[in-house]
Write a protein that holds these residues in place. Structure first.
Motif: not given
Length: 467
Positions: A74-78
């Protein structure tokens, strides 16, 4: 706390025909049921880490997003690259983003397609690297060599540094005699491509040794647009960035380079031979996956995807069967696969680009049969997902629901189609398909018409931002 930076680019060549341009090896399940990307993310479980920054190609964004979802991240930046430019621009973007968001702790830069047999040893190396990085060092991980390998770059260790070493020099892939000398000397390590460094130190090093890369990436990130779960740098600015690796652009020039030895069963899985080396093998040295029968055979890597593969009296081969291609190769020559794939691609073979199973943000489809004026697909739509509102100029479609319930919109009419029921979409009619249920929707789509290409899709509305 450190911030993982996962490098998830790739061109899908080295493990063809399993890997393709549309699905490079980091998205494949090669060792178990988890993809290499998922296995990379799992190495961070239980560590004090910030949400990861995942950098991938624009074309692979939905693959990456789906695998992050499945891994429970969760909360990852792609961060989406319109074109691969090497590890130096990728690390520059990550450092700029982390600095903008106030992350002062180190970045842990991990390629997403590596194997590590001993993850405990990897975590021990991380602790040592973190101490060096907090002291302002730019740390790489040197793999303790097990053979005189000519397919890897090397680095030479120097004076000891708090569990690690200064780096004396980086060496490109050596010839056999030089590799033997490196192994005998004991102070040369394989270059893993894993780094740990603080954002501020990364930016300072880039400013000193690769200013053009830093300027282009700063401009690209300054105007970046948020699109769903994705961050898109400005395309023109990023494409103006020089292409280079972080090793060549920074590490070969900085006086802050440090190295931590990594003795953890590392492999970059850069060929079928490398994959054979890390897979479990039977008493005859065969690594087998799928429906395989071997008789009087040894030293094989056999991957059967859709049918029985049987061998008799052969040795040291790679045999890979997919729904649309079969590779039979000398295992020792699998490093030369790139030339074969390049020739197939130059000949316009679609098997180098796309996999039989095509991933979409709403689910996936497989082509079951195709002819001059017809095409049959098996379509799976995720719960709650919806395809774009669209039309086709050249083809009609029949939809037969196999499992679940479809909500179909045809022009201004919306209706449900249940299991064992079907509907017809005439040429030129505006339509939309949705799965309103809690289980996957499966249907068979039969297309017929004068042209059946994917570019005969006119999207009028799409929740995933596709054109």
């Amino acid at each position: 706390m450190f911030t993982p930076v996962i490098l998830a680019g790739g061109n899908g060549v080295r493990l063809w025909p399993l890997s393709r341009r549309a699905r490079p090896k980091q998205f494949l399940s090669l060792e178990d049921d988890r993809s290499l990307l998922a296995r990379t993310l799992s190495r961070l479980d239980g560590l004090a880490v910030a949400p990861p920054i995942v950098i991938c190609h624009e074309a692979h964004r939905f693959l990456a997003a789906e695998q992050l979802r499945r891994a429970g991240v969760e909360g990852a930046t792609l961060l989406l690259e319109p074109e691969g430019r090497g590890t130096a621009p990728a690390i520059a973007l990550a450092a700029l983003l982390a600095d903008r968001e106030g992350h002062e702790g180190p970045l842990l830069v991990l390629p997403s397609d590596h194997h590590l047999g001993d993850e405990g040893a990897f975590r021990d190396a991380l602790e040592c690297a973190a101490r060096l990085a907090e002291g302002g060092r730019i740390v790489t991980f040197g793999v303790v060599p097990t053979r005189a390998e000519t397919g890897f770059g090397y680095l030479q260790s120097g004076e000891p540094l708090c569990g690690g070493f200064e780096v004396v020099r980086f060496v490109e892939k050596p010839d056999a005699a030089t590799a033997e000398a490196f192994l005998a000397a004991g102070d040369h390590y394989w270059n893993s491509g894993i780094f740990m460094l603080r954002p501020a130190d990364a930016l300072a090093a880039l400013a000193s040794h690769a200013p053009a890369i830093l300027v282009a990436c700063r401009q690209a990130l300054a105007g970046a647009a948020t699109d769903l779960d994705f961050l898109r740098p400005v395309e023109a600015a990023f494409l103006a960035c020089p292409a280079n690796s972080f090793d060549v652009a920074v590490m070969e020039h900085t006086d802050r380079a440090a190295m931590v030895p990594l003795d953890a069963g590392w492999s970059d899985i850069g060929s079928w031979q490398a994959l054979w080396e890390v897979l479990p093998r039977d008493g005859d040295g065969n690594a087998l996956r799928g429906d395989v029968a071997c008789e009087a055979s040894r030293g094989l890597l056999v991957h059967a995807e859709s049918r029985l593969v049987a061998t008799l009296g052969v040795a040291d081969l790679v045999i890979v069967e997919t729904r649309d291609a079969v590779l039979v190769a000398d295992r020792a020559r699998s490093q030369a696969l790139r030339g074969l794939v390049d020739r197939l691609e130059a000949g316009g073979r679609p098997e180098t680009r796309q996999t039989p199973t095509v991933i979409r943000p709403w689910g996936h489809y497989e082509t079951v049969d195709a002819g001059e004026r017809h095409q049959v697909k098996h379509i799976t739509v995720k719960p709650g997902a919806r395809l774009s509102r669209q039309l086709h100029h050249h083809r009609a479609e029949h939809w037969i629901v196999v499992s679940g319930t479809a909500r179909v919109t045809l022009d201004d009419e919306t209706f449900l189609v249940g299991e064992n029921e079907s509907t017809f979409i005439p040429v030129g009619r505006v339509h939309c398909l949705e799965n309103p249920g809690r289980a996957p929707l499966e249907l068979i789509e039969v297309q017929s018409g004068s042209y059946l290409g994917e570019d005969d899709i006119v999207r009028l509305e799409d929740r995933y931002g596709r054109e």
